[in-house]
Design an enzyme around this catalytic site. Sequence first.
Site, PDB file in Angstrom:
ATOM      1  N   GLU B  49       0.891  -1.156   0.000  1.00  0.00           N
ATOM      2  CA  GLU B  49       0.000   0.000   0.000  1.00  0.00           C
ATOM      3  C   GLU B  49       0.934   1.212   0.000  1.00  0.00           C
ATOM      4  O   GLU B  49       1.748   1.365   0.908  1.00  0.00           O
ATOM      5  CB  GLU B  49      -0.880  -0.055   1.257  1.00  0.00           C
ATOM      6  CG  GLU B  49      -2.086   0.836   1.232  1.00  0.00           C
ATOM      7  CD  GLU B  49      -3.152   0.447   0.205  1.00  0.00           C
ATOM      8  OE1 GLU B  49      -3.086  -0.662  -0.364  1.00  0.00           O
ATOM      9  OE2 GLU B  49      -4.029   1.281  -0.049  1.00  0.00           O
ATOM     10  N   ASP B  60      -4.636  11.521   8.234  1.00  0.00           N
ATOM     11  CA  ASP B  60      -3.387  10.973   8.759  1.00  0.00           C
ATOM     12  C   ASP B  60      -2.933  11.639  10.042  1.00  0.00           C
ATOM     13  O   ASP B  60      -3.024  12.847  10.200  1.00  0.00           O
ATOM     14  CB  ASP B  60      -2.282  11.112   7.707  1.00  0.00           C
ATOM     15  CG  ASP B  60      -2.452  10.090   6.601  1.00  0.00           C
ATOM     16  OD1 ASP B  60      -2.505   8.892   6.929  1.00  0.00           O
ATOM     17  OD2 ASP B  60      -2.552  10.487   5.420  1.00  0.00           O
ATOM     18  N   TYR B 175     -10.976  -2.025   2.799  1.00  0.00           N
ATOM     19  CA  TYR B 175     -10.150  -1.490   3.890  1.00  0.00           C
ATOM     20  C   TYR B 175     -11.043  -1.382   5.129  1.00  0.00           C
ATOM     21  O   TYR B 175     -11.926  -0.529   5.209  1.00  0.00           O
ATOM     22  CB  TYR B 175      -9.597  -0.109   3.518  1.00  0.00           C
ATOM     23  CG  TYR B 175      -8.436   0.343   4.391  1.00  0.00           C
ATOM     24  CD1 TYR B 175      -8.582   0.531   5.763  1.00  0.00           C
ATOM     25  CD2 TYR B 175      -7.173   0.600   3.843  1.00  0.00           C
ATOM     26  CE1 TYR B 175      -7.529   0.941   6.564  1.00  0.00           C
ATOM     27  CE2 TYR B 175      -6.105   1.018   4.632  1.00  0.00           C
ATOM     28  CZ  TYR B 175      -6.290   1.183   5.983  1.00  0.00           C
ATOM     29  OH  TYR B 175      -5.241   1.600   6.770  1.00  0.00           O
TER      30      TYR B 175
END
Lengths: 393, 268
Positions: B49, B60, B175
Amino acid sequence: MNHLDSKFGEYGGMYVPELLIPALDQLEQAFIDAQNDPSFVEEFNGLLKDYAGRPTSMTLTKNLVSNPKVKLYLKREDLLHGGAHKTNQVLGQAILTKRMGKTEVIAETGAGQHGVATALACALMGLKARIYMGAKDVERQAPNVFRMRLMGAEVIPVNAGSGTLKDAVNEAMRDWSATYDKAHYLLGTAAGPHPFPTIVREFHRMIGEETRAQIMEKEGRLPDAVVACVGGGSNAIGMFADFIDEPKVRLVGVEPAGKGIHTPDHGAAICTGSKGVLHGAYSYIMQDNDGQIEESYSVSAGLDYPAVGPQHAHLHDIGRAEYAAVTDDEALNAFQLLARKEGIIPALESSHALAHALNMADEAEEETIIVVNLSGRGDKDLTHVYNILGEQE
Amino acid sequence: MSRYNNMFERLNKDNQGAFVPFVMLGDPDKETSFNIIKTLVESGADALELGIPYSDPIADGPTIQKASIRALNNKITPSDCFAVIKQIRELFPDVPIGLLLYSNLVIKKGLSEFYQAANAAGVDSILIADVPLREAQRFIDIAKGNNIDQILIAPPNASDETLAEIGQKSSGYTYLLGRAGVTGAETAATIPADELIAKLTQYQVAPPLLGFGISKPEQVSEAIAAGAAGAISGSATVNIIEQNLENPSKMLEQLASFVADMKAATHK
């Protein structure tokens, strides 16, 4: 699925992590329920009147305009509690927070104005506020940091990225994605993912509604133009909303040209015209050829943002509103002129709108009524302007 | 058969789950990044990934933000990233390669152009962190036309409606978020409840890989025991890069042993 339209033409939408969708849906539902609930309307209007000081007055300038054909009015959001229009919508969102059963509020702030507004609303409503602010801004805006802390808010400096407003927004969204169960993200402008642009517009639309009533009373007709500054675009959309369906009223948004829109140092997202996604919405943004977001610049911290609310992008594209850009120097000039001629010290943000309105006034050949949204007062800018003018002397 | 399908088939046969490390392309520079990714595969990564550095990564935490900043400070562009992927693809023709990035990088280039470039570089899947299901359809359509799997995210708070839609639209893998919040090893993933795994099976979503807060081999074993098809580890991998910036050979050694340990934990 959304109950309200999440887009303005091609703009807007919900470009956020999947995690945040339930929280945004919950907010949309709470907003719809509140709009239909007389007890919400009563509570919101009560706070606006008795706490914030609405309706704000509208002032005809006496000495500012030399063209005898032009009447220039100021919508006095500078007189609102807190010193700017921002108080309107934070009160609305604070009530929504309570209605959703949430006890904490997250907010971002650049110069600190939205942070101060959030802090006052949270103090009033008994909510716990934490406010993300770029580390550079924390240093530059010490008095506002102190104001927020006085009113009980926690101010969290953000060191990531450039340490300014856009990084504070990023950090607020990161916080929210972990805490949406008990925290509301009280976004400060008419940008961000749906439903924020719609909620913020509706919680500021009394600016335009009062303007309409006041100008009808004074002049017996609608204005030829309403003019407002545009960073994210909340005071402008609040002024425009009630006039969008009145095609004879020109809607004029004024962006910060900083040191000039042909230099890298400006914040004129619409006037420089590049589309993309920032902070959850598709709109006009400032970016490089690869799509990396660029730093904006303006002498006025409240306009220093590299994107614009999606409804403004749409109003621009369909030709309903027009957008101009005004440099730091022009805004500083208008700032001093209003102080000298009318005894009113405007915020540097609002000075951009005023500067452009003065150009419009000079050029007018027919009888013209212009209303400028004087979105905030200039007390917060005194040190900054003092230093700039000192340097120039 | 896609590279993901082949991988899951092989792992099933061998009674293993997948271990998928994440790193940022171009972190800290192009050459080191290539060596890092090569080491990950040689040490046992089943798939990759890979991130493209972005200025405003709202999903993030600090570790991956810093990786973006390191790469951007070295002037790494999306085309540099595709160049690194091409090199990796030449070296490892069968390893599934996923891209993980933010929407503006795709939108600025133009959806078709971006997905074509990704396909040409040898990318198998694209996950866009700030494109939820509600905005995903036009990306899914373009992905299909370019032989790329659009990866969808199943968050722990997903409604049945969302899971059903993922079931209809997902390909490659799904995911599966291990927890709320942003990426980072500071807060550990919660191992998915049986109920959630049962629902994922019921709605026939593409094989779920658990990510967010995975940093230890025990978590990989637990995730696989709970029914995930594998685990993704980003911040823990990137931490090793960050801690060894001055000593690239030590960095590669530590990455190799980290990946080997995590991979060993995928054996059922």
